[in-house]
Design an enzyme around this catalytic site. Structure first.
Site, short mmCIF file in Angstrom:
data_model
loop_
_atom_site.label_atom_id
_atom_site.label_comp_id
_atom_site.label_asym_id
_atom_site.label_seq_id
_atom_site.Cartn_x
_atom_site.Cartn_y
_atom_site.Cartn_z
N GLU A 187 0.75 -1.33 -0.04
CA GLU A 187 0.03 0.00 -0.04
C GLU A 187 0.86 1.18 -0.09
O GLU A 187 0.59 2.30 -0.67
CB GLU A 187 -0.81 -0.18 1.15
CG GLU A 187 -2.32 0.68 0.97
CD GLU A 187 -3.10 0.67 2.56
OE1 GLU A 187 -3.87 1.56 2.57
OE2 GLU A 187 -3.08 -0.56 2.85
N GLY A 223 -8.21 4.38 7.54
CA GLY A 223 -9.25 4.00 8.87
C GLY A 223 -8.65 3.23 9.91
O GLY A 223 -8.85 3.31 10.93
N VAL A 224 -7.87 2.20 9.23
CA VAL A 224 -7.39 1.40 10.16
C VAL A 224 -5.88 1.24 10.36
O VAL A 224 -5.26 1.09 11.62
CB VAL A 224 -7.72 -0.49 9.50
CG1 VAL A 224 -7.16 -1.31 10.52
CG2 VAL A 224 -9.31 -0.41 9.77
N ALA A 226 -1.80 3.17 8.95
CA ALA A 226 -1.09 4.27 8.33
C ALA A 226 0.05 3.95 7.74
O ALA A 226 0.94 2.95 8.13
CB ALA A 226 -0.87 5.39 9.38
N GLN A 227 0.53 4.34 6.55
CA GLN A 227 1.60 4.01 5.78
C GLN A 227 2.48 5.22 5.51
O GLN A 227 1.94 6.52 5.28
CB GLN A 227 1.06 3.47 4.46
CG GLN A 227 0.52 2.03 4.57
CD GLN A 227 -0.94 1.79 5.06
OE1 GLN A 227 -0.99 1.23 5.91
NE2 GLN A 227 -1.80 2.94 4.71
#
Length: 498
Positions: A187, A223-224, A226-227
């Site tokens: 991602e 939402g769930v 972080a990248q």
């Protein structure tokens, strides 16, 4: 007895051969379809469905059909009305619910069919708007919302998706791998490709190696999870782009560091009310980790909220004080810092946090300095929120927490107190998220696997840094080897019964 053993061996061998033949037949079919399309039509359409933790977004692109392994030249299709607004929604919305995550759909074929029919109708209307009489290639990529589920449940969801997609005759869905869950690291890498493609740091026709120092670092707070992803000599991934350009990228994901996940974690803290905008006694309803609504009264306190968020990040040996001193706890953070990056592009929750602050303070622009941004957030969260505002839009009640988390994550987690960040949703007509980069990767892989295997020494690949060898670029040869070993394995097992 010997005759029965021989029959068993023969049956196992036949099954092995059948699997091998079926795989080759699938390859031949796909290759034939793709070659015919490349020869008979000038334009190709691509649909990517981004199955996120709160909704499934719809992305439609077109490009020139071609048979080379260059980076595709994609044009985002987002038709506008006469007022300049999007003519069609970009998310799947069933009924009155504005957020329909794939994980909330009942696990049966009828429910999944109804869910995706909404997207198919939108895409059909978009095609009619552009007067396209061609079938798109359809991909689905799921992220952290599905990724956090048990493996068995993930497979149920993906298999239902594939079943629905196979029954569509208005799309090309040629392989099960076209619907899958991507990793958090992927991602981040795909977002890095998206941003630098949109900013033309990575170009369609790249006749010479680009300057890696001019590429942007990226941050995505979803939402769930972080990248973050950026060029670094201390990296964990390699990206091999066309024109023999090898890029070293650090990509990291933090599961539980997205907005929804932080809200659930914060509700377990005794200082949870300190992260909600001042309400003067009114309460707002939010859902805890058990998906049960709880009432929270906003009682904003910058110091208490920041320290509660630091605890979630496991920063326990540094805390903020009530003396208004400027503190940066990033030296105690376990995350890789972004302090040496020349340009930092942020998206998703970072963009919405900036947008909310700027709307209230009548500010404009895409870029902000974190030190100033934190002071603006304090002003926003200290402004009393009216009960009618909560009743009109319950999401407004969590805006303060979203801003506080973005500020704390970027400053104390990533060390960006004195840095400037550009937070955007679109750039050069492209939606700034990971989906564009994923599609670029998928299109290139598709062409290399089926269309131009002799040229695919320049294919786009992603490798672990520990593996210095470039992958075998002939996907069909690889499948032949795998099937051959499988056949040999079957024979060895069979011989054990003799």
């Amino acid at each position: 007895m010997m005759k029965m053993k021989s029959s068993t061996i023969l049956i196992l061998l036949c099954l092995s051969i059948q699997m091998f033949v079926c795989k080759n037949e699938t390859f031949d079919r796909n290759q034939r379809i793709l070659r015919e399309l490349a020869e008979t039509q000038d334009t190709c359409l691509y649909v990517l469905l981004d199955a996120g933790s709160s909704s499934t977004k719809i992305r439609l692109y077109k490009s020139v059909c071609r048979r080379s392994s260059q980076i595709p030249q994609l044009e985002a299709l987002t038709p506008k009305n006469n007022k300049g607004k999007d003519l069609y929604p970009d998310i799947i919305q069933v009924g009155d619910n504005k957020k329909n995550a794939l994980t909330k759909v009942e696990l049966n074929e009828t429910a999944f069919t109804n869910y995706f029919n909404v997207a198919f109708e939108i895409i059909k209307n978009m095609k009619q708007f552009y007067k396209f009489d061609i079938k798109p290639f359809l991909f689905l990529r799921a992220t952290a919302g599905v990724r956090k589920l048990p493996q068995q449940q993930q497979e149920k969801i993906l298999n239902l998706v594939r079943t629905v997609f196979r029954k569509q005759d208005s799309f090309y869905f040629l392989d099960d791998s076209w619907a899958k869950v991507i990793t958090g690291e992927e991602e981040g890498l795909f977002l890095w490709i998206s941003v630098n493609y949109a900013y033309q740091n990575i170009k369609h026709q790249n006749n010479q190696q680009f300057d890696i120092q001019k590429t942007a670092a990226v941050i995505d707070v979803g939402g769930v999870s972080a990248q973050t992803a950026f060029h670094s000599t201390q990296n964990n991934k390699l990206i091999d782009l066309p024109e023999k350009t090898r890029v070293q990228i650090y990509s990291n994901t933090d599961l539980g560091y997205g907005n929804d996940a932080i809200l659930e974690s914060l509700l377990e803290s005794t200082d949870s009310a300190s992260c909600f905008q001042t309400t003067n006694g009114f309460s707002g309803k939010v859902k805890n980790k058990h998906d049960v609504e709880v009432e929270v009264t906003g009682n904003y306190d910058f110091v208490k909220c920041t320290n509660a968020l630091l605890n979630i990040m496991e920063i326990t040996n540094c805390s903020y004080q009530n003396d208004n001193s400027v503190i940066d706890c990033s030296q105690f953070s376990k995350m890789q810092k972004l302090t040496n990056q020349k340009q930092i592009i942020a998206t998703s929750s970072v963009f919405y946090a900036k947008q909310n602050v700027y709307q209230m303070l009548n500010l404009q622009g895409d870029s902000f300095k974190l030190k100033e941004f934190r002071e603006q957030i304090k002003q926003y969260c200290s402004t009393p929120l009216k009960n009618e505002e909560i009743l009109a839009d319950n999401r407004k009640f969590t805006s303060c927490l979203q801003m506080m988390w973005v500020s704390t994550f970027l400053i104390d987690g990533l060390g960006l107190l004195n840095n400037e960040v550009t937070a955007i949703k679109k750039y050069n007509t492209y939606n700034i998220d990971w989906s564009l980069g994923s599609l670029i990767y998928d299109i290139n892989t598709l062409q290399c696997d089926y269309l131009d295997m002799n040229q695919c020494i320049d294919r786009i690949t992603i490798n672990d840094i520990s593996n210095k060898e470039i992958e075998d670029n002939n996907a069909f040869s690889s499948s032949l080897i795998i099937n051959s070993f499988f056949s040999l394995f079957i024979l060895v097992i069979a011989n054990l019964f003799v």
